[in-house]
Design a protein around this motif. Structure first.
Motif, PDB file in Angstrom:
ATOM      1  N   GLU A 695       4.159 -10.451  -3.858  1.00  0.00           N
ATOM      2  CA  GLU A 695       5.191 -10.293  -4.875  1.00  0.00           C
ATOM      3  C   GLU A 695       5.677  -8.853  -4.996  1.00  0.00           C
ATOM      4  O   GLU A 695       6.796  -8.612  -5.414  1.00  0.00           O
ATOM      5  CB  GLU A 695       4.685 -10.783  -6.242  1.00  0.00           C
ATOM      6  CG  GLU A 695       4.398 -12.272  -6.286  1.00  0.00           C
ATOM      7  CD  GLU A 695       5.628 -13.111  -5.964  1.00  0.00           C
ATOM      8  OE1 GLU A 695       6.700 -12.837  -6.525  1.00  0.00           O
ATOM      9  OE2 GLU A 695       5.516 -14.031  -5.133  1.00  0.00           O
ATOM     10  N   THR A 696       4.805  -7.888  -4.694  1.00  0.00           N
ATOM     11  CA  THR A 696       5.240  -6.496  -4.791  1.00  0.00           C
ATOM     12  C   THR A 696       5.726  -5.971  -3.454  1.00  0.00           C
ATOM     13  O   THR A 696       6.336  -4.913  -3.380  1.00  0.00           O
ATOM     14  CB  THR A 696       4.102  -5.576  -5.274  1.00  0.00           C
ATOM     15  OG1 THR A 696       3.019  -5.679  -4.337  1.00  0.00           O
ATOM     16  CG2 THR A 696       3.621  -5.973  -6.648  1.00  0.00           C
ATOM     17  N   GLY A 697       5.425  -6.695  -2.378  1.00  0.00           N
ATOM     18  CA  GLY A 697       5.883  -6.288  -1.058  1.00  0.00           C
ATOM     19  C   GLY A 697       5.050  -5.186  -0.431  1.00  0.00           C
ATOM     20  O   GLY A 697       5.301  -4.774   0.693  1.00  0.00           O
ATOM     21  N   ARG A 698       4.079  -4.675  -1.140  1.00  0.00           N
ATOM     22  CA  ARG A 698       3.280  -3.573  -0.603  1.00  0.00           C
ATOM     23  C   ARG A 698       1.803  -3.812  -0.842  1.00  0.00           C
ATOM     24  O   ARG A 698       1.415  -4.292  -1.905  1.00  0.00           O
ATOM     25  CB  ARG A 698       3.639  -2.255  -1.321  1.00  0.00           C
ATOM     26  CG  ARG A 698       5.053  -1.846  -1.144  1.00  0.00           C
ATOM     27  CD  ARG A 698       5.128  -0.473  -0.490  1.00  0.00           C
ATOM     28  NE  ARG A 698       6.489  -0.150  -0.146  1.00  0.00           N
ATOM     29  CZ  ARG A 698       7.382   0.254  -1.036  1.00  0.00           C
ATOM     30  NH1 ARG A 698       7.022   0.423  -2.286  1.00  0.00           N
ATOM     31  NH2 ARG A 698       8.605   0.529  -0.668  1.00  0.00           N
ATOM     32  N   TRP A 699       0.972  -3.385   0.111  1.00  0.00           N
ATOM     33  CA  TRP A 699      -0.474  -3.476  -0.082  1.00  0.00           C
ATOM     34  C   TRP A 699      -0.939  -2.490  -1.129  1.00  0.00           C
ATOM     35  O   TRP A 699      -1.949  -2.682  -1.773  1.00  0.00           O
ATOM     36  CB  TRP A 699      -1.207  -3.213   1.223  1.00  0.00           C
ATOM     37  CG  TRP A 699      -1.370  -4.458   2.031  1.00  0.00           C
ATOM     38  CD1 TRP A 699      -0.774  -4.740   3.230  1.00  0.00           C
ATOM     39  CD2 TRP A 699      -2.153  -5.607   1.697  1.00  0.00           C
ATOM     40  NE1 TRP A 699      -1.135  -5.991   3.646  1.00  0.00           N
ATOM     41  CE2 TRP A 699      -1.983  -6.548   2.731  1.00  0.00           C
ATOM     42  CE3 TRP A 699      -2.971  -5.927   0.618  1.00  0.00           C
ATOM     43  CZ2 TRP A 699      -2.619  -7.778   2.713  1.00  0.00           C
ATOM     44  CZ3 TRP A 699      -3.603  -7.165   0.601  1.00  0.00           C
ATOM     45  CH2 TRP A 699      -3.422  -8.069   1.636  1.00  0.00           C
ATOM     46  N   ARG A 700      -0.176  -1.374  -1.298  1.00  0.00           N
ATOM     47  CA  ARG A 700      -0.679  -0.307  -2.172  1.00  0.00           C
ATOM     48  C   ARG A 700      -0.923  -0.792  -3.590  1.00  0.00           C
ATOM     49  O   ARG A 700      -1.877  -0.370  -4.245  1.00  0.00           O
ATOM     50  CB  ARG A 700       0.274   0.876  -2.171  1.00  0.00           C
ATOM     51  CG  ARG A 700       1.677   0.504  -2.562  1.00  0.00           C
ATOM     52  CD  ARG A 700       2.623   1.614  -2.185  1.00  0.00           C
ATOM     53  NE  ARG A 700       2.757   2.523  -3.318  1.00  0.00           N
ATOM     54  CZ  ARG A 700       3.788   3.346  -3.444  1.00  0.00           C
ATOM     55  NH1 ARG A 700       4.720   3.387  -2.513  1.00  0.00           N
ATOM     56  NH2 ARG A 700       3.881   4.142  -4.480  1.00  0.00           N
ATOM     57  N   TRP A 701      -0.071  -1.713  -4.088  1.00  0.00           N
ATOM     58  CA  TRP A 701      -0.262  -2.177  -5.466  1.00  0.00           C
ATOM     59  C   TRP A 701      -1.485  -3.071  -5.561  1.00  0.00           C
ATOM     60  O   TRP A 701      -2.226  -3.014  -6.549  1.00  0.00           O
ATOM     61  CB  TRP A 701       0.980  -2.904  -5.960  1.00  0.00           C
ATOM     62  CG  TRP A 701       2.150  -1.977  -6.026  1.00  0.00           C
ATOM     63  CD1 TRP A 701       3.281  -2.034  -5.280  1.00  0.00           C
ATOM     64  CD2 TRP A 701       2.270  -0.820  -6.856  1.00  0.00           C
ATOM     65  NE1 TRP A 701       4.109  -0.991  -5.596  1.00  0.00           N
ATOM     66  CE2 TRP A 701       3.523  -0.221  -6.558  1.00  0.00           C
ATOM     67  CE3 TRP A 701       1.452  -0.216  -7.817  1.00  0.00           C
ATOM     68  CZ2 TRP A 701       3.972   0.925  -7.185  1.00  0.00           C
ATOM     69  CZ3 TRP A 701       1.905   0.935  -8.444  1.00  0.00           C
ATOM     70  CH2 TRP A 701       3.146   1.499  -8.132  1.00  0.00           C
ATOM     71  N   ALA A 702      -1.690  -3.908  -4.540  1.00  0.00           N
ATOM     72  CA  ALA A 702      -2.886  -4.757  -4.535  1.00  0.00           C
ATOM     73  C   ALA A 702      -4.143  -3.893  -4.472  1.00  0.00           C
ATOM     74  O   ALA A 702      -5.122  -4.149  -5.173  1.00  0.00           O
ATOM     75  CB  ALA A 702      -2.835  -5.718  -3.351  1.00  0.00           C
ATOM     76  N   ILE A 703      -4.083  -2.843  -3.654  1.00  0.00           N
ATOM     77  CA  ILE A 703      -5.256  -1.969  -3.515  1.00  0.00           C
ATOM     78  C   ILE A 703      -5.508  -1.206  -4.817  1.00  0.00           C
ATOM     79  O   ILE A 703      -6.638  -1.118  -5.304  1.00  0.00           O
ATOM     80  CB  ILE A 703      -5.069  -0.999  -2.326  1.00  0.00           C
ATOM     81  CG1 ILE A 703      -5.099  -1.798  -1.013  1.00  0.00           C
ATOM     82  CG2 ILE A 703      -6.144   0.069  -2.319  1.00  0.00           C
ATOM     83  CD1 ILE A 703      -4.612  -1.021   0.187  1.00  0.00           C
ATOM     84  N   LEU A 704      -4.409  -0.700  -5.400  1.00  0.00           N
ATOM     85  CA  LEU A 704      -4.541   0.023  -6.666  1.00  0.00           C
ATOM     86  C   LEU A 704      -5.160  -0.881  -7.732  1.00  0.00           C
ATOM     87  O   LEU A 704      -6.040  -0.478  -8.496  1.00  0.00           O
ATOM     88  CB  LEU A 704      -3.171   0.524  -7.135  1.00  0.00           C
ATOM     89  CG  LEU A 704      -3.169   1.251  -8.477  1.00  0.00           C
ATOM     90  CD1 LEU A 704      -3.861   2.600  -8.344  1.00  0.00           C
ATOM     91  CD2 LEU A 704      -1.753   1.444  -9.003  1.00  0.00           C
ATOM     92  N   GLN A 705      -4.699  -2.137  -7.747  1.00  0.00           N
ATOM     93  CA  GLN A 705      -5.215  -3.082  -8.726  1.00  0.00           C
ATOM     94  C   GLN A 705      -6.710  -3.337  -8.508  1.00  0.00           C
ATOM     95  O   GLN A 705      -7.493  -3.316  -9.441  1.00  0.00           O
ATOM     96  CB  GLN A 705      -4.439  -4.391  -8.583  1.00  0.00           C
ATOM     97  CG  GLN A 705      -4.759  -5.413  -9.637  1.00  0.00           C
ATOM     98  CD  GLN A 705      -3.865  -6.615  -9.494  1.00  0.00           C
ATOM     99  OE1 GLN A 705      -3.738  -7.174  -8.412  1.00  0.00           O
ATOM    100  NE2 GLN A 705      -3.229  -7.007 -10.570  1.00  0.00           N
TER     101      GLN A 705
END
Lengths: 724, 77
Positions: A695-705
């Motif tokens: 949904e965010t298009g980036r791994w960085r948000w999943a990793i940050l979460q």
């Protein structure tokens, strides 16, 4: 994803405004012959279903998100514009079924007129025919069809009236479109400056339809199918022609209304005044300054209580059923394949399944309740009432729908944030929704709460259970506030939301939604569960060299010294082997990292395996504390009606457990509570991480979460360990 | 200072007025698509419980608008 036969199928699109009753019509047309697929490129879920045409041919119907116009603001609205302007798209339809509300027909025709101008063969389905007639609204179908230039069918999505007729008309339309593509005079006449833009676009990009060319110019910066070079060309065109997109959009919209409003007035007779309807009277209370919020909290409390008590009954049935299956399968496998196979099936696979299946009725129940709130139209009011509160935390009123849905499962809730047009508000919602205690945490809470407070009464346990939910909400809003302070965006943010008329839930819609969400949840999770429980069982029953044999003989010696009976001896063997197995060694390896929280290596294994999904904790604990030898006496206790009692055998094992080095109990009050807090706050769900990435298009948000929630959880668990 | 125009956010509860125009082009696109058109009769139904948003009715359609959104719709005096 897209196999050849599907590509060959006749694509038909179902389009309409939000609240046009489109999904009801979709369910009537396709029933259970529907599935959730994917829009290639934009990776957004879409529902598709087969329709059998009178001639025997099959059409593939795609349900598009509801939108008001081809000038979208949110990402789900963008799907409609991006498919309808791209004839090369897999989902580009050969015909469109356009669903419009007969009661407010005028407000539903903007998008219809745009689709007609794109040259698409359109069939107008006038929905809610029954209600419109009751309200005294009379529509002259022949006149309407004539002036709009499209076939019109009166239908009722709720009663299914005329659905067959709609299918017959659809095939007629398809046949006609195959023979000679219809040429409607366009609803919208281009202005002089627009004509110049359109000519330039047609010349450079070869778009034959003038309105399509205009839309390409409007949406040059985001349409996903455009190449970089095409984007540049379009930008150059709008630049040199001084094309002002925003202004042109409004002018076009108003011009369209001017064109079709007189047509509607001729074809539709309606009563002179809008009477005060039940919806108005209900809203006087439900959105009232004082009553509104109070009723909302009452409703939420009710939902919470249903979850809690529903767990008691349904979970008990499933567990009893699974135990029966495990016993049966176990003895069968024993006879056919020997002990190892029997153990693999019963202790590995089926125990793992049991841990999941126990809360499947639970998640279905939650989906059911949330779907009903949505279906009757109540959630839109909640959005209205709490928009200000949500904005204070950097979110949108619409975020509250995700947060409520997150109580069932974060994955569909996160996908539901597509209705939020502002990137920052949407991102914050996506990031904090997993803090809300989802139904996967319920079984873990049910095991751990009595372990943490063994002496306390049932009421105290219920209170702690509720506290876990508040903890999750607190963490969600706290981190939302932090994100609001850090993220920057200049994108505008909207509320502008239509509040639908209150309606009784349409049960077919409810059942299909619950069925779809629950099955996609189970089918997403069962493979992970099987892989994890089986590998965990293998890792915990094997070890390096002859470690298992040595553990067994050591256990036998100790058992003989203590004078244990054969049942207890077997338990001791299992415990010794567990400790020396690969899994045990790995748990011991990470123990130093979690010892500050008061956790031992067994909990370590639980935590690690929980990273696939939280509910795996229970399956893991069942495997680790190999509960097959628990006496019959305890099984009978488990039949007690209180929800917490069900896991009595597992709980007893955990409470008896002691640290190997210090011989102090592992599960003290502090450890139990700290582990609860860890499970409430940590990001332990691969499916959610995948959804966030998508949904965010980036791994960085999943990793940050993942990292952020992990830190909060570790810190929270450590603090609790210190306090208690 | 006496203003020369009113907006929807100036309407009192149960008061109605005809919309004239919009002063925010982005929102105008969204609002017109939702059926809020110049000439439409807009009725202020109520304010949200915690403020900052309005419940309005436009030709029988119920909408929730933020205060700032409502302030972009100019209505006749």
């Amino acid at each position: 994803m897209s196999q050849a036969p599907e590509q060959a199928a006749i694509r038909v699109a179902l389009v309409g405004n939000p609240n046009s009753g489109k999904s009801t019509v979709f369910n009537q047309l396709t029933g259970l012959r529907q599935k959730t697929g994917n829009f290639p490129g934009v990776t957004v879920d879409v529902k598709e279903g087969k329709i059998k045409l009178p001639s025997g041919r099959e059409a593939m119907l795609t349900d598009f998100p509801g939108t008001y116009s081809l000038y979208p603001t949110s990402s789900d609205e963008k799907i409609v514009a991006s498919v309808m302007t791209n004839p090369a798209d897999l989902h580009y339809p050969r015909a469109v079924i356009y669903v419009a509300d007969a009661i407010n027909l005028e407000k539903h025709l903007l998008l219809l007129s745009q689709l007609i101008d794109l040259g698409l063969p359109v069939l107008l389905a006038l929905n809610m025919a029954d209600t419109a007639a009751e309200m005294g609204i009379k529509v002259n179908l022949a006149k309407l069809s004539d002036s709009l230039g499209v076939p019109v069918v009166f239908i009722s999505g709720r009663t299914g009236e005329n659905i067959q007729k709609l299918i017959v008309e659809l095939e007629k339309l398809l046949l006609q479109a195959e023979k000679n593509p219809s040429v409607h005079p366009p609803f919208y006449r281009l202005t002089e400056s627009e004509k110049q833009v359109v000519e330039a676009v047609r010349l450079n990009l070869g778009a034959d339809n003038p309105y399509r060319a205009l839309l390409l110019a409007h949406h040059a910066d985001w349409l996903p199918f455009l190449q970089k070079q095409e984007r540049d060309t379009l930008a150059a065109i709008t630049e040199t022609k001084q094309f002002q997109s925003l202004r042109a959009q409004v002018d076009e919209t108003l011009d369209r209304y001017d064109t079709f409003s007189p047509l509607i007035q001729e074809a539709v007779q309606r009563p002179p005044v809008y009477p005060s309807t039940p919806t108005d009277r209900l809203d006087n209370v439900l959105t009232h300054r004082w009553w509104g919020p109070m009723i909302f909290f009452g409703v939420m409390l009710l939902v919470f209580m249903v979850i809690f008590y529903g767990y008691e009954t349904t979970g008990g049935w499933v567990e009893a059923g699974m135990n029966w299956v495990i016993d049966g399968m176990g003895s069968l496998a024993h006879r056919l394949g020997g002990e190892w196979i029997a153990n693999l099936i019963t202790k590995g696979i089926l125990e793992g399944f049991k841990g999941v299946l126990v809360f499947v009725p639970q998640i279905a129940l939650l989906f059911f309740l949330v779907t009903i709130l949505e279906e009757v139209g109540y959630l839109a009011r909640v959005v209205f009432m709490f928009d200000k509160t949500m904005r204070r935390y950097g979110m949108n009123g619409r975020s509250i729908v995700a947060l409520i849905g997150g109580g069932a499962c974060a994955v569909p809730a996160i996908m539901g944030t597509r209705t939020i047009s502002n990137w920052k508000e949407r991102l914050i919602t996506v990031m904090v929704t997993p803090f809300i205690s989802c139904s996967a945490r319920i079984p873990v809470y049910m095991v751990l709460i009595p372990v943490a407070l063994p002496g306390a009464g049932w009421w105290t346990w219920a209170l702690v259970f509720a506290a876990m939910y508040f903890l999750g909400m607190g963490a969600a809003f706290g981190s939302a506030w932090l994100l609001k302070k850090t993220l920057r965006t200049r994108e505008p943010s909207y509320l502008a939301l239509e509040m639908p008329v209150y309606r009784m839930p349409h049960w077919k819609n409810v059942w299909l939604t619950v069925w779809d969400k629950t099955t996609s949840f189970v089918s997403g999770v069962w493979k992970i569960i099987v892989v994890i429980t089986v590998s965990l069982w293998i890792l915990s029953s094997t070890g390096p060299g002859d470690a298992m044999l040595r553990a067994e003989s050591a256990a036998r010696e100790d058992a003989a010294l203590q004078g244990l009976d054969s049942l207890r001896t077997n338990d001791l063997i299992a415990a010794y082997q567990m400790k020396d197995s690969w899994a045990g060694r790995f748990g011991s390896f990470i123990e130093p990292a979690i010892r500050p929280l008061g956790y031992d290596w067994k909990i370590g294994i639980g935590l690690i395996s929980s990273f696939a999904a939280r509910e795996v904790f229970n399956s893991t604990m069942y495997v680790i504390y190999s509960l097959e030898s628990v006496g019959e006496q305890e099984e009978e206790d488990a039949a007690d009606q209180k929800p917490f009692e069900r896991y009595i055998s597992l709980r007893q094992r955990m409470l008896d457990d002691r640290f190997d080095d210090t011989d102090t109990p592992v599960y003290t009050r502090a450890t139990g509570l700290s582990l609860l807090v860890f499970y409430a706050l940590a990001m332990q769900c691969m499916s959610t991480l995948a959804a966030v990435r998508r949904e965010t298009g980036r791994w960085r948000w999943a990793i940050l979460q993942f990292v952020g929630m992990g830190l909060v959880a570790y810190l929270g668990a450590w603090v609790v360990q210190q306090i208690f | 200072m006496q203003r020369r125009y009113r907006t929807v956010s100036d309407l009192k509860e149960n008061e109605s007025a005809r919309a004239i125009s919009f002063d925010d082009p982005t929102l105008a696109g969204k609002l017109t698509a939702m059926g809020v058109l110049p000439g439409a009769l807009i009725e202020m139904v109520r304010c949200a419980p915690f403020g900052k948003a309005y419940y309005i009715k436009v030709d029988g359609v119920r909408l929730a608008l933020r205060t700032e959104e409502a302030a972009t719709i100019l209505v006749e005096l």
